[in-house]
Design a protein around this motif. Structure first.
Motif, mmCIF file in Angstrom:
data_model
loop_
_atom_site.group_PDB
_atom_site.id
_atom_site.type_symbol
_atom_site.label_atom_id
_atom_site.label_comp_id
_atom_site.label_asym_id
_atom_site.label_seq_id
_atom_site.Cartn_x
_atom_site.Cartn_y
_atom_site.Cartn_z
ATOM 1 N N SER A 124 -4.834 17.907 9.481
ATOM 2 C CA SER A 124 -3.397 17.759 9.251
ATOM 3 C C SER A 124 -2.689 17.391 10.548
ATOM 4 C CB SER A 124 -2.808 19.061 8.708
ATOM 5 O OG SER A 124 -3.294 19.328 7.415
ATOM 6 N N GLY A 125 -1.756 16.459 10.452
ATOM 7 C CA GLY A 125 -0.991 16.007 11.610
ATOM 8 C C GLY A 125 -1.635 14.858 12.344
ATOM 9 N N ASP A 150 -5.587 25.049 7.633
ATOM 10 C CA ASP A 150 -5.296 23.623 7.494
ATOM 11 C C ASP A 150 -5.766 23.163 6.124
ATOM 12 O OD1 ASP A 150 -5.248 20.800 7.644
ATOM 13 O OD2 ASP A 150 -5.426 20.901 9.818
ATOM 14 N N ALA A 180 -6.036 20.175 4.962
ATOM 15 C CA ALA A 180 -6.659 18.852 4.891
ATOM 16 C C ALA A 180 -8.165 18.970 4.733
ATOM 17 C CB ALA A 180 -6.330 18.054 6.148
ATOM 18 N N ASP A 202 -2.860 11.932 11.254
ATOM 19 C CA ASP A 202 -2.412 10.590 10.891
ATOM 20 C C ASP A 202 -1.045 10.283 11.500
ATOM 21 O OD1 ASP A 202 -4.649 9.763 9.429
ATOM 22 O OD2 ASP A 202 -3.945 10.778 7.613
ATOM 23 N N THR A 246 -0.256 22.468 14.083
ATOM 24 C CA THR A 246 -1.446 21.679 13.750
ATOM 25 C C THR A 246 -2.645 22.263 14.496
ATOM 26 O OG1 THR A 246 -0.904 20.141 15.542
ATOM 27 C CG2 THR A 246 -0.159 19.550 13.340
#
Length: 200
Positions: free
Chosen positions: A113-114, A37, A39, A116, A177
């Protein structure tokens, strides 16, 4: 033909009024193959812990689903009683939506990630449902127990609006995700939400 008395009419008007409320759930499976991920996790606030963030987001939905599933008991109610109990029920659901929206705001940005997009979909669901609940409540508020046919028409109109309540949209586009999936799996309120929305 004589007009039905309100007490008798109360026993025959509501066999399907709330059945539509629980027909739509928000049970979503996010498929994909685990992968790194990109993020970066926040270093402070709720988002510093993906599980805490997921728990708060699921808690926002619980604030809505708990009152939604607490159907009114119309036992022994006349038409004014039906109106009062249904209006109170819709008010509780509206209050749950407002509380859930505030919880989403308080959750802040997603640490994974995913997240939001997941949060935005839930916010959209709450906003759309809030509008529908307000429209249904307006029909109930205008229902006159002294006008039995008109009362039935208002409750039917409220039922038709409630039938349009749907689920969160756009979640099917999230893709893989893995960190979000892990956070949701570990969050207590997400587990409670899954049980509450599971098909009977």
């Amino acid at each position: 033909m004589a007009t039905p008395r309100p007490a008798r009419a109360a026993r025959v008007l509501l066999p399907t009024l709330l059945a539509a409320l629980l027909a739509a759930g928000c049970s979503t499976t996010i498929a994909g193959t685990p992968s790194p991920d990109p993020a970066p996790p926040p270093t402070e606030g709720v988002g510093a812990d993906p599980v805490a963030w997921g728990d708060q987001v699921c808690g926002a939905l619980l604030s809505y689903y708990r009152p939604l599933t607490a159907r009114p008991d119309y036992e022994g109610a006349d038409l004014p009683g039906i109106k009062d109990r249904l209006a109170g029920y819709l008010g509780e659901v509206r209050g749950g939506i407002d509380a859930g929206s505030q919880q989403l705001t308080d959750a802040g940005a997603s640490p994974v990630s995913g997240g939001d997009q997941f949060k935005a979909s839930i916010s959209d669901l709450l906003n759309r449902t809030g509008t529908t609940i307000d429209e249904a409540r307006a029909e109930v508020d205008q229902a006159d127990p002294n006008d039995v046919p008109g009362f039935q028409d208002r409750l039917t109109a409220a039922e038709e609006k409630l039938r349009t309540i749907g689920a969160a949209q756009g979640l099917e586009e999230l893709g893989a995700t893995p960190r979000l999936d892990k956070a949701v799996d570990a969050a207590p309120q997400c587990g409670e939400l899954e049980e509450l929305t599971a098909p009977a």
